[in-house]
Design a protein around this motif. Structure first.
Motif, mmCIF file in Angstrom:
data_model
loop_
_atom_site.group_PDB
_atom_site.id
_atom_site.type_symbol
_atom_site.label_atom_id
_atom_site.label_comp_id
_atom_site.label_asym_id
_atom_site.label_seq_id
_atom_site.Cartn_x
_atom_site.Cartn_y
_atom_site.Cartn_z
ATOM 1 N N ILE A 82 0.970 -0.696 0.208
ATOM 2 C CA ILE A 82 0.343 -0.069 0.252
ATOM 3 C C ILE A 82 0.547 1.312 0.211
ATOM 4 C CG2 ILE A 82 -1.943 0.925 1.017
ATOM 5 C CD1 ILE A 82 -2.502 -1.598 2.588
ATOM 6 N N ILE A 83 1.144 2.162 -1.499
ATOM 7 C CA ILE A 83 1.586 3.286 -1.449
ATOM 8 C C ILE A 83 0.419 3.871 -0.996
ATOM 9 C CG2 ILE A 83 3.400 4.734 -3.115
ATOM 10 C CD1 ILE A 83 4.017 1.511 -2.576
ATOM 11 N N LEU A 84 1.676 5.061 0.116
ATOM 12 C CA LEU A 84 1.041 6.337 0.918
ATOM 13 C C LEU A 84 1.896 7.270 0.906
ATOM 14 C CD1 LEU A 84 0.829 4.159 5.135
ATOM 15 C CD2 LEU A 84 -1.111 4.322 2.874
ATOM 16 N N LYS A 85 0.475 8.420 0.779
ATOM 17 C CA LYS A 85 1.388 9.862 0.580
ATOM 18 C C LYS A 85 0.976 10.764 2.160
ATOM 19 C CE LYS A 85 2.230 13.076 -2.891
ATOM 20 N NZ LYS A 85 3.614 12.947 -3.049
ATOM 21 N N ILE A 86 2.245 11.322 2.430
ATOM 22 C CA ILE A 86 1.346 11.799 3.371
ATOM 23 C C ILE A 86 2.493 13.268 3.863
ATOM 24 C CG2 ILE A 86 1.753 12.983 6.305
ATOM 25 C CD1 ILE A 86 2.105 9.509 6.377
#
Length: 160
Positions: A82-86
């Motif tokens: 799961i690629i997350l972007k914060i």
């Protein structure tokens, strides 16, 4: 007049680690990918599996089982990143299986602080109740942070 609840509803991507269900705020999820080959990076904590090349971007990948102190499990057809972007930070987490997208209201999420005070609980935002299921909601921002102690552990493990 209509009686509107003050409860805000949010969507969560639900995934499995072993038999447990975990959730991430869908707003933080950039994409879900099949497992890709990783390149190990020296002097990183053991739970950082390495980096991948995702459409020209280098993305660090965290093994969530290792991060949570769970035993390793073989990759299967269902294993996903799961690629997350914060903000400006992009990273991936490896999970056993992505299950579904759930809609939860703030009212249906219990604060985890009442249950435990363990350090691992630092990554947890709460526990969502859906019918007879319990989904542990993760705090993505805290999950992304690697403290100095973990950096030193990674350096020591890489040196040996």
């Amino acid at each position: 007049m209509e009686d509107k609840s003050n409860s805000v509803s949010r969507q969560y991507v639900v995934f499995k680690l072993g038999k447990e269900d975990y959730g991430l705020d869908i707003q933080k999820v950039a994409t879900i990918e099949r497992i890709m080959p990783t390149t190990r990076v020296p002097k990183t904590p053991a739970f950082i599996k390495g980096v991948i090349n995702l459409r020209g971007d280098i993305v660090p990948i965290m093994d969530l089982r290792s991060r949570f102190g769970l035993p390793a499990a073989p990759e299967t057809e269902d294993t996903r990143s799961i690629i997350l972007k914060i903000d400006d930070i992009t990273f991936g987490i490896i999970v056993d299986e992505v299950d579904e997208v759930l809609q939860l209201t703030d009212d249906s999420i219990e604060n985890i602080g009442n249950i435990a005070t363990d350090l691992a609980v630092d990554y947890l935002m709460g526990v969502g109740k859906v019918n007879d299921r319990i989904v542990t909601i993760l705090d993505v921002e805290k999950l992304a942070k690697i403290d100095e102690e973990e950096k030193q552990q990674g350096e020591e493990e890489n040196e040996s």
